[in-house]
Design a protein around this motif. Structure first.
Motif, mmCIF file in Angstrom:
data_model
loop_
_atom_site.group_PDB
_atom_site.id
_atom_site.type_symbol
_atom_site.label_atom_id
_atom_site.label_comp_id
_atom_site.label_asym_id
_atom_site.label_seq_id
_atom_site.Cartn_x
_atom_site.Cartn_y
_atom_site.Cartn_z
ATOM 1 N N HIS A 68 -74.370 20.248 -63.605
ATOM 2 C CA HIS A 68 -75.578 19.791 -62.968
ATOM 3 C C HIS A 68 -76.955 20.509 -63.573
ATOM 4 C CE1 HIS A 68 -74.348 18.238 -58.878
ATOM 5 N NE2 HIS A 68 -73.608 17.878 -59.711
ATOM 6 N N LEU A 69 -77.959 19.640 -63.742
ATOM 7 C CA LEU A 69 -79.224 19.949 -64.296
ATOM 8 C C LEU A 69 -79.774 20.793 -62.974
ATOM 9 C CD1 LEU A 69 -81.243 20.072 -66.464
ATOM 10 C CD2 LEU A 69 -82.147 18.066 -65.421
ATOM 11 N N VAL A 70 -80.167 22.050 -63.264
ATOM 12 C CA VAL A 70 -81.081 22.934 -61.998
ATOM 13 C C VAL A 70 -82.607 22.807 -62.339
ATOM 14 C CG1 VAL A 70 -81.187 24.935 -60.847
ATOM 15 C CG2 VAL A 70 -78.876 24.146 -61.636
ATOM 16 N N LYS A 71 -83.304 22.605 -61.482
ATOM 17 C CA LYS A 71 -84.801 22.492 -61.728
ATOM 18 C C LYS A 71 -85.361 23.655 -60.594
ATOM 19 C CE LYS A 71 -87.313 19.125 -60.195
ATOM 20 N NZ LYS A 71 -87.971 17.922 -60.033
ATOM 21 N N MET A 72 -86.045 24.528 -61.324
ATOM 22 C CA MET A 72 -86.746 25.502 -60.456
ATOM 23 C C MET A 72 -88.356 25.208 -60.476
ATOM 24 S SD MET A 72 -84.519 27.849 -59.312
ATOM 25 C CE MET A 72 -82.669 27.795 -59.405
ATOM 26 N N GLU A 73 -88.848 25.172 -59.218
ATOM 27 C CA GLU A 73 -90.437 24.916 -59.161
ATOM 28 C C GLU A 73 -90.767 26.224 -58.641
ATOM 29 O OE1 GLU A 73 -91.296 21.161 -57.379
ATOM 30 O OE2 GLU A 73 -90.256 20.142 -58.904
ATOM 31 N N ALA A 74 -91.560 26.819 -59.213
ATOM 32 C CA ALA A 74 -92.372 28.147 -58.692
ATOM 33 C C ALA A 74 -93.810 27.849 -58.464
ATOM 34 C CB ALA A 74 -91.987 29.269 -59.715
ATOM 35 N N ARG A 75 -94.330 28.231 -57.587
ATOM 36 C CA ARG A 75 -95.904 28.061 -57.418
ATOM 37 C C ARG A 75 -96.634 29.446 -56.470
ATOM 38 N NH1 ARG A 75 -98.069 23.666 -56.925
ATOM 39 N NH2 ARG A 75 -96.357 22.534 -57.397
ATOM 40 N N ILE A 76 -97.845 29.871 -56.939
ATOM 41 C CA ILE A 76 -98.341 30.804 -56.414
ATOM 42 C C ILE A 76 -98.965 30.081 -55.161
ATOM 43 C CG2 ILE A 76 -100.422 32.129 -56.247
ATOM 44 C CD1 ILE A 76 -98.854 33.164 -58.618
ATOM 45 N N ILE A 77 -98.936 30.802 -53.819
ATOM 46 C CA ILE A 77 -99.201 30.425 -52.489
ATOM 47 C C ILE A 77 -100.083 31.485 -51.976
ATOM 48 C CG2 ILE A 77 -97.303 28.609 -52.136
ATOM 49 C CD1 ILE A 77 -96.097 30.891 -50.170
ATOM 50 N N TYR A 78 -100.082 32.397 -52.169
ATOM 51 C CA TYR A 78 -101.173 33.413 -51.871
ATOM 52 C C TYR A 78 -101.278 34.601 -52.736
ATOM 53 C CZ TYR A 78 -102.983 37.061 -48.743
ATOM 54 O OH TYR A 78 -103.656 38.025 -48.043
ATOM 55 N N THR A 79 -102.322 35.282 -52.852
ATOM 56 C CA THR A 79 -102.708 36.474 -53.791
ATOM 57 C C THR A 79 -103.633 37.382 -53.069
ATOM 58 O OG1 THR A 79 -104.487 35.507 -54.718
ATOM 59 C CG2 THR A 79 -102.742 35.378 -56.071
ATOM 60 N N GLY A 80 -103.158 38.941 -53.209
ATOM 61 C CA GLY A 80 -103.793 39.939 -52.632
ATOM 62 C C GLY A 80 -104.635 40.427 -53.956
ATOM 63 N N LYS A 81 -104.912 41.742 -54.010
ATOM 64 C CA LYS A 81 -105.652 42.109 -54.819
ATOM 65 C C LYS A 81 -104.681 42.385 -56.251
ATOM 66 C CE LYS A 81 -109.027 44.567 -52.095
ATOM 67 N NZ LYS A 81 -109.457 46.023 -51.737
ATOM 68 N N THR A 82 -103.514 42.646 -56.183
ATOM 69 C CA THR A 82 -102.646 42.957 -57.182
ATOM 70 C C THR A 82 -101.366 42.251 -56.765
ATOM 71 O OG1 THR A 82 -101.577 44.860 -56.096
ATOM 72 C CG2 THR A 82 -103.525 45.441 -57.505
ATOM 73 N N SER A 83 -101.283 41.520 -55.757
ATOM 74 C CA SER A 83 -100.064 40.964 -55.355
ATOM 75 C C SER A 83 -99.720 39.455 -55.434
ATOM 76 C CB SER A 83 -99.405 41.615 -54.207
ATOM 77 O OG SER A 83 -100.209 40.943 -53.020
ATOM 78 N N MET A 84 -98.934 38.596 -55.784
ATOM 79 C CA MET A 84 -98.714 37.427 -55.880
ATOM 80 C C MET A 84 -97.557 36.804 -55.018
ATOM 81 S SD MET A 84 -99.214 37.218 -59.764
ATOM 82 C CE MET A 84 -98.618 38.903 -59.816
ATOM 83 N N HIS A 85 -97.594 36.072 -54.116
ATOM 84 C CA HIS A 85 -96.530 35.609 -53.060
ATOM 85 C C HIS A 85 -96.093 34.003 -53.988
ATOM 86 C CE1 HIS A 85 -98.100 38.284 -50.465
ATOM 87 N NE2 HIS A 85 -97.077 38.162 -49.440
ATOM 88 N N ILE A 86 -95.270 33.900 -54.194
ATOM 89 C CA ILE A 86 -94.632 32.867 -54.947
ATOM 90 C C ILE A 86 -93.422 31.941 -54.131
ATOM 91 C CG2 ILE A 86 -93.784 31.968 -57.048
ATOM 92 C CD1 ILE A 86 -95.098 34.552 -58.347
ATOM 93 N N ALA A 87 -93.796 30.880 -54.022
ATOM 94 C CA ALA A 87 -92.743 30.169 -53.404
ATOM 95 C C ALA A 87 -91.951 29.200 -54.533
ATOM 96 C CB ALA A 87 -93.422 28.874 -52.499
ATOM 97 N N VAL A 88 -90.598 29.318 -54.390
ATOM 98 C CA VAL A 88 -89.639 28.945 -55.266
ATOM 99 C C VAL A 88 -88.882 27.985 -54.629
ATOM 100 C CG1 VAL A 88 -88.011 29.001 -57.183
ATOM 101 C CG2 VAL A 88 -89.435 31.020 -56.600
ATOM 102 N N ASP A 89 -88.799 26.722 -55.107
ATOM 103 C CA ASP A 89 -87.773 25.698 -54.509
ATOM 104 C C ASP A 89 -86.595 25.586 -55.641
ATOM 105 O OD1 ASP A 89 -88.724 25.336 -51.857
ATOM 106 O OD2 ASP A 89 -90.502 24.266 -53.172
#
Length: 158
Positions: A68-89
């Motif tokens: 199967h072809l697998v696709k990962m979509e990652a996006r920034i959804i929140y940032t702090g001063k040094t941190s990044m919350h990333i949602a991955v589907d």
């Protein structure tokens, strides 16, 4: 200077070495691809080396089969001063099929670090679209939930 993108998409082809005895991709391989996509997104946003500090809420909805072809979509959804919350589907489809199906979703938190491994300031993410605003709110809710989970886990952390 070009605008920094808050999302990235990576695609992989599942190979025989990626699967278990049942012919499905190992959960660990999916987690590796999720981490790679999230890392690439964090690196693109912060323009700095990043370290994973939290992976949570990973849930497998459907298996991924060999070939199967697998696709990962990652996006920034929140940032702090040094941190990044990333949602991955994660999505997959059989070769020759038109539509991907959603296999997995999770949130990964990265911290940007400097050459000495110390947290480094990053650009702030400001949600603009309706979906970005909703995902930003989702990240804030998850942060609150993590605080209670951390408190529950405290006696077991050595």
């Amino acid at each position: 200077m070009s605008k920094i993108k808050n999302h990235i998409e990576l695609q992989f082809l599942s190979e025989p070495a990626d699967v278990n005895y049942g012919g499905k991709v190992h959960g660990g391989m999916m987690m590796k691809w999720i981490d790679q996509a999230a890392f690439a997104c964090a690196l693109q946003w912060s323009q700095s080396y990043c370290v994973t500090v939290y992976v949570g809420g990973i849930r497998f909805f459907h298996p991924v089969h060999i070939g199967h072809l697998v696709k990962m979509e990652a996006r920034i959804i929140y940032t702090g001063k040094t941190s990044m919350h990333i949602a991955v589907d994660a999505y997959s489809k059989a070769i020759g099929k038109a539509d991907f199906i959603k296999n997995t979703h999770c949130i990964i938190v990265f911290v940007a670090v400097d050459e000495e491994g110390q947290p480094k300031l990053i650009p702030s993410f400001k949600p603009k679209t309706e979906k970005e605003i909703a995902m930003h709110g989702y990240a804030v809710k998850l942060m609150d939930l993590r605080k209670s989970i951390d408190k529950e886990m405290e006696p077991y952390i050595v």
